[in-house]
Motif scaffolding. Sequence first.
Motif, PDB file in Angstrom:
ATOM      1  N   CYS A  16      58.961  57.701  -7.138  1.00  0.00           N
ATOM      2  CA  CYS A  16      58.317  56.697  -6.292  1.00  0.00           C
ATOM      3  C   CYS A  16      57.651  57.422  -5.132  1.00  0.00           C
ATOM      4  CB  CYS A  16      59.344  55.695  -5.774  1.00  0.00           C
ATOM      5  SG  CYS A  16      58.649  54.573  -4.524  1.00  0.00           S
ATOM      6  N   CYS A  30      59.379  56.080  -1.488  1.00  0.00           N
ATOM      7  CA  CYS A  30      60.751  56.407  -1.062  1.00  0.00           C
ATOM      8  C   CYS A  30      61.279  57.707  -1.672  1.00  0.00           C
ATOM      9  CB  CYS A  30      61.705  55.258  -1.386  1.00  0.00           C
ATOM     10  SG  CYS A  30      62.008  55.048  -3.155  1.00  0.00           S
ATOM     11  N   CYS A  39      58.607  52.510  -7.066  1.00  0.00           N
ATOM     12  CA  CYS A  39      59.778  51.841  -7.633  1.00  0.00           C
ATOM     13  C   CYS A  39      59.618  50.340  -7.370  1.00  0.00           C
ATOM     14  CB  CYS A  39      61.069  52.393  -7.028  1.00  0.00           C
ATOM     15  SG  CYS A  39      61.362  51.918  -5.316  1.00  0.00           S
ATOM     16  N   CYS A  80      60.124  49.250  -3.639  1.00  0.00           N
ATOM     17  CA  CYS A  80      59.024  49.571  -2.718  1.00  0.00           C
ATOM     18  C   CYS A  80      57.802  48.708  -3.021  1.00  0.00           C
ATOM     19  CB  CYS A  80      58.654  51.052  -2.824  1.00  0.00           C
ATOM     20  SG  CYS A  80      59.876  52.136  -2.046  1.00  0.00           S
TER      21      CYS A  80
HETATM   22 ZN   LIG Z   1      60.485  53.438  -3.809  1.00  0.00          ZN
END
Ligand SMILES: [Zn+2]
Length: 167
Positions: free
Chosen positions: A83, A86, A116, A119
Amino acid sequence: MHEPVLVLNANFEPIHVCTTRRALGLMLSGKASLVLNGRGVVKTVSLNLPRPSVIRLEHMIRRPRPRVHLTKREILRRDEYTCQYCGQRVSYLTIDHIIPRRLGGHYGWDNLVAACPACNHRKGGRTAEQAQMNLLRPAKEPPASAIYFFARHLPENQEWKPYIEGW
Ligand SMILES: [Zn+2]
């Protein structure tokens, strides 16, 4: 006969991967020569042929500089299945438009990243800037280097590495 064979252009530039069957056909017709064997022999009724790992074309073929196709799979590969907000490696990743389409964001390497679900949800319909979510690194088109192109074959074909590096 379906094992991959690395095909080099006449100038030794790696250009693609073909099957052993195809490689032997090129060699027998004089269009390519053996560069690296290392896999033993292929026995036919009348002769034993080297089982090629790398071959080289006798004549230079011209082709445009390849570019990585923009697909979900390639975006995830570029982003190393991580991701980009994050930094988590999760098994299920989505593709996020950094600037949402609704706000004029386009479908291109510089506007698409792996994200992800958490997020992606948090970001919602906002731009990354509006959501104050920073990218791990700028989104851009991946390099058209041979090492990037042939990366998926390298774990199984380590002996190709010297022929791929530097292109
Ligand atoms: Zn993420």
